[in-house]
Design an enzyme around this catalytic site. Structure first.
Site, PDB file in Angstrom:
ATOM      1  N   GLU A 105     -33.206 101.533  74.274  1.00 38.06           N
ATOM      2  CA  GLU A 105     -33.102 100.375  73.385  1.00 38.06           C
ATOM      3  C   GLU A 105     -34.400  99.567  73.329  1.00 38.06           C
ATOM      4  OE1 GLU A 105     -29.969  97.670  74.492  1.00 38.06           O
ATOM      5  OE2 GLU A 105     -30.599  96.149  73.068  1.00 38.06           O
TER       6      GLU A 105
ATOM      7  N   ASP B 211     -32.178  92.334  80.720  1.00 38.92           N
ATOM      8  CA  ASP B 211     -31.526  93.351  79.898  1.00 38.92           C
ATOM      9  C   ASP B 211     -32.383  94.592  79.684  1.00 38.92           C
ATOM     10  OD1 ASP B 211     -29.624  94.497  78.342  1.00 38.92           O
ATOM     11  OD2 ASP B 211     -29.989  93.289  76.562  1.00 38.92           O
TER      12      ASP B 211
ATOM     13  N   GLU C  39     -21.468  87.758  75.309  1.00 38.89           N
ATOM     14  CA  GLU C  39     -21.916  87.992  73.931  1.00 38.89           C
ATOM     15  C   GLU C  39     -20.741  88.018  72.949  1.00 38.89           C
ATOM     16  OE1 GLU C  39     -24.327  91.574  74.291  1.00 38.89           O
ATOM     17  OE2 GLU C  39     -26.089  90.359  74.731  1.00 38.89           O
TER      18      GLU C  39
HETATM   19  C1  BDP Z   1     -27.684  94.639  75.197  1.00 34.50           C
HETATM   20  C2  BDP Z   1     -27.517  95.292  73.868  1.00 34.50           C
HETATM   21  C3  BDP Z   1     -26.146  95.102  73.276  1.00 34.50           C
HETATM   22  C4  BDP Z   1     -25.092  95.410  74.309  1.00 34.50           C
HETATM   23  C5  BDP Z   1     -25.312  94.546  75.528  1.00 34.50           C
HETATM   24  C6  BDP Z   1     -24.386  94.885  76.671  1.00 34.50           C
HETATM   25  O1  BDP Z   1     -28.498  94.769  73.008  1.00 34.50           O
HETATM   26  O2  BDP Z   1     -26.048  95.943  72.166  1.00 34.50           O
HETATM   27  O3  BDP Z   1     -23.817  95.211  73.804  1.00 34.50           O
HETATM   28  O4  BDP Z   1     -26.593  94.741  76.028  1.00 34.50           O
HETATM   29  O5  BDP Z   1     -24.844  95.550  77.591  1.00 34.50           O
HETATM   30  O6  BDP Z   1     -28.671  95.372  75.837  1.00 34.50           O
HETATM   31  O7  BDP Z   1     -23.235  94.499  76.667  1.00 34.50           O
END
Ligand code: BDP
Length: 721
Positions: free
Chosen positions: A414, A386, A312
């Site tokens: 989340e 996720d 990401e």
């Molecule tokens: C996702 C979240 C994000 C996190 C990412 C992670 O939306 O904010 O940075 O995972 O785990 O669930 O790195």
């Protein structure tokens, strides 16, 4: 007259202050309420069994043990038990680690002590010089502290303490919270206020909350904390911040909690003035070695680094044509001389990879099996996408026998209603831990991968993304405290039953009255299935609204990365709905051991709870209960809403067992949850109905608004984003 008025005002003010502070305290005290035992029979039994505390040790940790025991017992037994340093009277609780025990006691406990590891404890009723005593001991003072909390839990939950014979030890070494806390005190995916860490006032101002935080964690066996967000800021590694980290480490140390930091891979450039962060570049390697030396000089027991790399948008070794092994091993070499570890995250997927996102982490990491240094542990989320309300276990568990893998759970909600929805997560955690990978045939449970017993790993761990913030009650929702508690208990022992944990927590937090325990326990245990039903039934996933993930957004299709769009995940069309990950589809099933793969691959054997995760299924497909898929899906959404309604009724019925403040809080939150459950049902069904072209079946309530209305909702300031 005047003085009467003043008196009245004074009394009102005092009353207000008292009641105000008691509201705050109840919520704040978590599962350590230590209320006076009101059942006279139980109270007198305890009083007869305990009339003194003998503390044999003087370390900071030992003092915490004796203070906690003294304070808690005096509160619960409403007595004045004192702490002595010598054994005098009968019925004392003797606390101290193995080395300080009287030789005769040590001999009596020799066998028991072989049953535990360095952090374990023994709680045992013994006869010493013909007098009955209770001993709480361990190999080290931290074990004794865990033993003290365990003993107090017995009293909090009204268990007998006449003939104790307990040996317990944690099954994993790293039981750690991951705080996604930024240096400006915002918390990524945080729904309970701002970060606890007041960086601006540290290191000189030590908020008492840091102590209370450490105490709460120690009470459930958590022994590590990553202070900073995985989307890391390199500044945390500068002297200015390390001084502050050191101050926190000093507070946490006597509670057995080590501090860890997230390492931004590009830190050598950003704060080191280097031109590159290439892990094979000698100046980069040396920079990290020097950085490690600097950290350990301040914090000799620093735990190590947690790293999110090439994920990401975070920088990583791939920016320099290197791979995850190169990156992880380079950092591992830097901390190895000091006993540190690297937790390297496997949460990777790429917009440039056309492959099913669910397959990408496995595809990238499994070939590296056996290539990481001994002090590297790969941190894997519980599922391959996720932190969804339900995901099948991540196929990496059971696929990398030569590499220690640690579990990453998300405690913060989340994708599960933020801190507004009552969802008891240990139920989800347990479902994952008891999944069978079949790596070495039947009974190769995920829990056995995680605790190292399946492949004989010494380095083991469980991480939980924290749900803690500076809200008065720590977690936003009073019941979200149970998720923190339950995470700690499962990290200690991944084989514990979530129902048993729920009961412990309720007794320690609210009441021991069976009329409270039975219905509320049922409510907690059903709450996870309720959220699955009203958000993502039958294997649906990631259909939350954009970015903030608050509320439904199955229609979202305009995000830059394909796999960020809900339409990518549900694939609803005229023919049906679901993601075909069978052998005929993306073959994600092929990442599991053959026995598991075959079960998931076959429409007939695939558990219906995971149906649309693995298959694209026609709207007319017959479910096991005889309903068509469309009707079954709609009825599941309705069931979720009905379950929340039941939760509201359950809660109303236990009013007399709960203090008014927490009762009101939970009641209001359940009202919101009910509203939002209906929102989920209506928005999703109206949207999917465009594809199914079918009427809602009998038993499903009419939508409250139009699809256009739901689509128009915007939440620019949703928290945690
Ligand atoms: C996702 C979240 C994000 C996190 C990412 C992670 O939306 O904010 O940075 O995972 O785990 O669930 O790195």
């Amino acid at each position: 007259m005047e003085s009467k008025k003043r008196f009245f005002l004074k009394v009102t003010a005092v009353f207000f202050l008292v009641s105000w502070s008691s509201i705050a305290q109840k919520d704040y005290k978590l599962w350590m309420q230590y209320d006076k035992i009101s059942n006279a029979e139980i109270l007198s039994k305890y009083k007869a069994s305990v009339n003194g505390i003998v503390s044999l040790e003087n370390s900071a940790t030992a003092k915490i043990s004796s203070n906690e025991l003294e304070m808690a017992l005096n509160a619960m037994l409403d007595s004045k038990i004192e702490v002595k340093s010598k054994i005098e009277a009968e019925n004392s609780i003797i606390i101290g680690s193995e080395s300080v025990l009287d030789a005769e006691i040590r001999t009596q406990l020799q066998k028991d002590l072989t049953l535990i590891n360095e952090e374990g404890f023994i709680i045992k009723s013994i006869l010493f010089k013909n007098k009955k005593q209770i001993v709480i001991t361990g190999k080290k003072d931290i074990g004794v502290l865990y033993g003290v909390y365990s003993f107090l839990r017995l009293v909090q939950t009204h268990q007998p303490i006449e003939n104790l014979n307990i040996a317990d030890a944690p099954k994993t070494n790293i039981r750690i919270l991951n705080h996604w806390d930024n240096l400006d005190r915002t918390v990524e995916r945080g729904y309970a206020g701002f970060s606890l860490w007041n960086w601006q006032k540290l290191p000189d101002f030590i908020d008492h909350r840091y102590v209370d935080y450490a105490r709460a964690n120690a009470s459930i066996g958590i022994n590590g904390t990553v202070l900073t967000n995985v989307n890391a800021n390199a500044l945390i590694l500068t002297p200015q911040y390390l001084e502050k980290v050191e101050a926190l480490a000093n507070v946490f140390r006597p509670y057995g909690i080590k501090v860890y930091l997230t390492a931004r891979f590009s830190a050598p450039i950003e704060i080191g003035g280097l031109k590159t962060a290439d892990p094979k570049d000698v100046s980069v390697m040396n920079w990290w070695k020097e950085k490690a030396k600097e950290i350990y000089k301040r914090i000799p027991d620093f735990g190590g680094f947690l790293v999110k790399a090439n994920s990401e948008g975070q920088p990583g070794p791939q920016n320099y044509g290197r791979d995850h092994v190169d990156g992880a091993n380079m950092l591992a070499d830097a901390v190895a001389p000091f006993g540190g570890i690297v937790m390297w995250r496997a949460f990777v997927y790429s917009e440039h990879d056309a492959n099913d996102r669910a397959k990408q982490a496995y595809a990238e990491f499994v070939p590296y099996d056996g290539k990481f240094r001994e002090n590297v542990i790969v941190q894997v989320k519980n599922g391959a996408i996720d932190f969804q309300p339900r995901e099948p276990f991540h196929p990496m568990f059971g696929a990398m026998p030569k590499t220690p893998l640690m579990m990453e759970f998300q405690i913060t909600q989340e994708y599960l209603g933020f801190s507004t929805h009552l969802v008891y997560l240990p139920k989800l955690f347990q479902e994952v831990l008891e999944s069978d990978t079949y790596q070495k045939g039947k009974n190769s449970l995920v829990a056995k991968v995680v605790d190292g017993t399946l492949d004989n790993h010494k380095l083991t761990g469980i991480a939980g993304v924290s749900n803690i913030g500076n809200d008065l009650n720590w977690t936003g929702h009073p019941f979200a405290q149970a998720n923190w508690y339950g995470f700690g208990r499962l990290a200690w022992n991944p084989y514990l039953d979530s129902g048993v944990i729920a009961e412990e927590w309720m007794r320690a937090t609210f009441s021991n009255d069976e009329k409270f325990i039975n219905p509320v326990k049922e409510m907690m245990l059903k709450s996870r299935e309720a959220v699955v039903n009203y958000m993502t039934p039958l294997g649906l996933h990631h259909i939350m609204d954009t970015g903030h993930h608050y509320g439904p957004g199955p229609w979202v299709s305009n995000l830059s990365r394909p796999e960020w769009n809900p339409v990518y995940y549900h694939k609803a069309d005229k023919n049906g709905i679901g993601f075909d990950r069978s052998k005929k589809g993306t073959d994600a099933v092929g990442q599991y051991a053959p026995t598991v793969a075959n079960i998931f691959d076959n429409l007939k054997t695939c558990p219906e709870k995971d149906l649309l995760w693995f298959h694209h299924v026609p709207w007319n497909y017959k479910l096991q209960n005889g309903q068509t898929l469309w009707n079954g899906l709609a009825l599941k959404y309705q069931e979720g809403v009905d379950q929340v309604k039941e939760m509201q009724t359950t809660w109303k019925n236990v009013k007399q067992y709960v203090d008014p403040e927490r009762f009101d809080e939970v009641e209001m939150l359940l009202n919101i949850q009910y509203k939002e459950a209906k929102w989920w049902r209506d928005a999703c069904l109206l949207y999917f109905q465009q594809f199914s072209g079918k009427e809602l079946p009998d038993g499903v309530e009419k939508p409250t608004q139009s699809l256009d209305y739901f689509k128009s909702l915007q939440f620019p300031f949703a928290p945690g984003n």
